[in-house]
Design a protein around this motif. Sequence first.
Motif, short mmCIF file in Angstrom:
data_model
loop_
_atom_site.label_atom_id
_atom_site.label_comp_id
_atom_site.label_asym_id
_atom_site.label_seq_id
_atom_site.Cartn_x
_atom_site.Cartn_y
_atom_site.Cartn_z
N LEU A 37 -133.64 -26.37 -7.08
CA LEU A 37 -133.55 -26.10 -8.52
C LEU A 37 -133.57 -24.59 -8.75
O LEU A 37 -134.46 -23.89 -8.25
CB LEU A 37 -134.73 -26.77 -9.23
CG LEU A 37 -134.60 -27.04 -10.73
CD1 LEU A 37 -133.44 -27.98 -11.02
CD2 LEU A 37 -135.91 -27.61 -11.27
N SER A 38 -132.60 -24.08 -9.47
CA SER A 38 -132.45 -22.63 -9.61
C SER A 38 -133.48 -22.05 -10.57
O SER A 38 -134.04 -22.75 -11.42
CB SER A 38 -131.03 -22.30 -10.09
OG SER A 38 -130.79 -22.93 -11.34
N ASP A 39 -133.69 -20.75 -10.46
CA ASP A 39 -134.70 -20.07 -11.29
C ASP A 39 -134.37 -20.18 -12.78
O ASP A 39 -135.29 -20.26 -13.61
CB ASP A 39 -134.81 -18.60 -10.89
CG ASP A 39 -135.63 -18.39 -9.62
OD1 ASP A 39 -136.23 -19.37 -9.14
OD2 ASP A 39 -135.66 -17.25 -9.12
N ASP A 40 -133.08 -20.20 -13.14
CA ASP A 40 -132.74 -20.31 -14.56
C ASP A 40 -133.14 -21.68 -15.10
O ASP A 40 -133.54 -21.80 -16.27
CB ASP A 40 -131.25 -20.04 -14.80
CG ASP A 40 -130.36 -21.03 -14.09
OD1 ASP A 40 -129.86 -21.97 -14.73
OD2 ASP A 40 -130.15 -20.87 -12.88
N ARG A 41 -133.07 -22.71 -14.25
CA ARG A 41 -133.51 -24.06 -14.71
C ARG A 41 -135.03 -24.10 -14.84
O ARG A 41 -135.55 -24.75 -15.74
CB ARG A 41 -133.01 -25.12 -13.76
CG ARG A 41 -131.49 -25.36 -13.75
CD ARG A 41 -130.93 -25.64 -15.14
NE ARG A 41 -130.65 -24.41 -15.87
CZ ARG A 41 -130.58 -24.32 -17.21
NH1 ARG A 41 -130.80 -25.38 -17.96
NH2 ARG A 41 -130.30 -23.19 -17.80
N TYR A 42 -135.72 -23.45 -13.94
CA TYR A 42 -137.18 -23.39 -14.07
C TYR A 42 -137.58 -22.65 -15.35
O TYR A 42 -138.47 -23.09 -16.08
CB TYR A 42 -137.83 -22.73 -12.86
CG TYR A 42 -138.04 -23.68 -11.71
CD1 TYR A 42 -139.01 -24.68 -11.77
CD2 TYR A 42 -137.27 -23.59 -10.56
CE1 TYR A 42 -139.20 -25.57 -10.72
CE2 TYR A 42 -137.45 -24.48 -9.50
CZ TYR A 42 -138.42 -25.46 -9.59
OH TYR A 42 -138.60 -26.35 -8.56
N LEU A 43 -136.90 -21.56 -15.66
CA LEU A 43 -137.22 -20.81 -16.88
C LEU A 43 -136.90 -21.64 -18.12
O LEU A 43 -137.68 -21.66 -19.08
CB LEU A 43 -136.47 -19.48 -16.92
CG LEU A 43 -136.75 -18.61 -18.16
CD1 LEU A 43 -138.23 -18.30 -18.30
CD2 LEU A 43 -135.94 -17.31 -18.09
N SER A 44 -135.78 -22.35 -18.10
CA SER A 44 -135.42 -23.22 -19.22
C SER A 44 -136.50 -24.28 -19.45
O SER A 44 -136.91 -24.52 -20.59
CB SER A 44 -134.07 -23.89 -18.96
OG SER A 44 -133.74 -24.78 -20.02
N LEU A 45 -136.98 -24.88 -18.37
CA LEU A 45 -138.00 -25.93 -18.50
C LEU A 45 -139.37 -25.36 -18.90
O LEU A 45 -140.11 -26.00 -19.65
CB LEU A 45 -138.09 -26.73 -17.21
CG LEU A 45 -136.89 -27.65 -16.96
CD1 LEU A 45 -136.87 -28.14 -15.52
CD2 LEU A 45 -136.89 -28.83 -17.93
N LEU A 46 -139.68 -24.16 -18.42
CA LEU A 46 -140.91 -23.49 -18.87
C LEU A 46 -140.85 -23.26 -20.38
O LEU A 46 -141.81 -23.54 -21.10
CB LEU A 46 -141.07 -22.15 -18.16
CG LEU A 46 -141.75 -22.13 -16.79
CD1 LEU A 46 -141.61 -20.75 -16.15
CD2 LEU A 46 -143.23 -22.50 -16.92
N ALA A 47 -139.70 -22.75 -20.84
CA ALA A 47 -139.54 -22.48 -22.27
C ALA A 47 -139.57 -23.78 -23.07
O ALA A 47 -140.19 -23.85 -24.14
CB ALA A 47 -138.24 -21.73 -22.51
#
Length: 223
Positions: A37-47
């Motif tokens: 899972l890419s870092d942009d997907r982790y940031l999206s889910l964090l947000a």
Amino acid sequence: MRDYQWLHEYCLNRFGSAAALEARLPQPRSDAELRALSDDRYLSLLALRVFRAGLKHSLVDAKWPAFEQVFFGFDPEKVVLMGAEHLERLMQDARLIRHLGKLKSVPRNAQFILDVRPEKGSFGALIADWPVTDIVGLWKYLAKHGNQLGGLSAPRFLRMVGKDTFIPTDDMVAALKAQQIIDKAPTSQKDLALVQAAFNQWHVQSGRPLCQLSVMLAHTVNH
């Protein structure tokens, strides 16, 4: 506390069959899937987790395509450059949930993700490598280094991304009290350690992931 055999039999009796029970239980992602899972997907889910807190999830989810657009697909390297003036402009965008504190959390969590890269290579590697036998330690790490990830936000975020974790919901806390593992919601390090130890024991007895044990335990509370 009771052993896993009791928990299993209770849930079988409640749902009527093994198939009915299994159908209700979540499946965590594998370590390989978490790494992929890419870092942009982790940031999206964090947000997404931050914005869902205290709001109706369907309301937030319906607006999320606009969030993806204005936050550059949640690319951490782009989001981290968003300054105060940029965020103030977003406060005028009617497509978004205009909560300045939550909007500010996005570039802050982008920085958190970027800070993890030098040591781990990616945020997914951090999540994948963390042992589930100390999942409460990962909650603490996320709350300390991330932004607006206290309370149940860290475990709920981990459940969203598929990392194996239990979540101390009201039902689960009631069940833990009934098992005499804790006598109040687990917020102290001592109580969290007691809950972790109980789940570790059930995990050894059953081979089941923590997320399944968590759901099973919550169903032992009578409504």
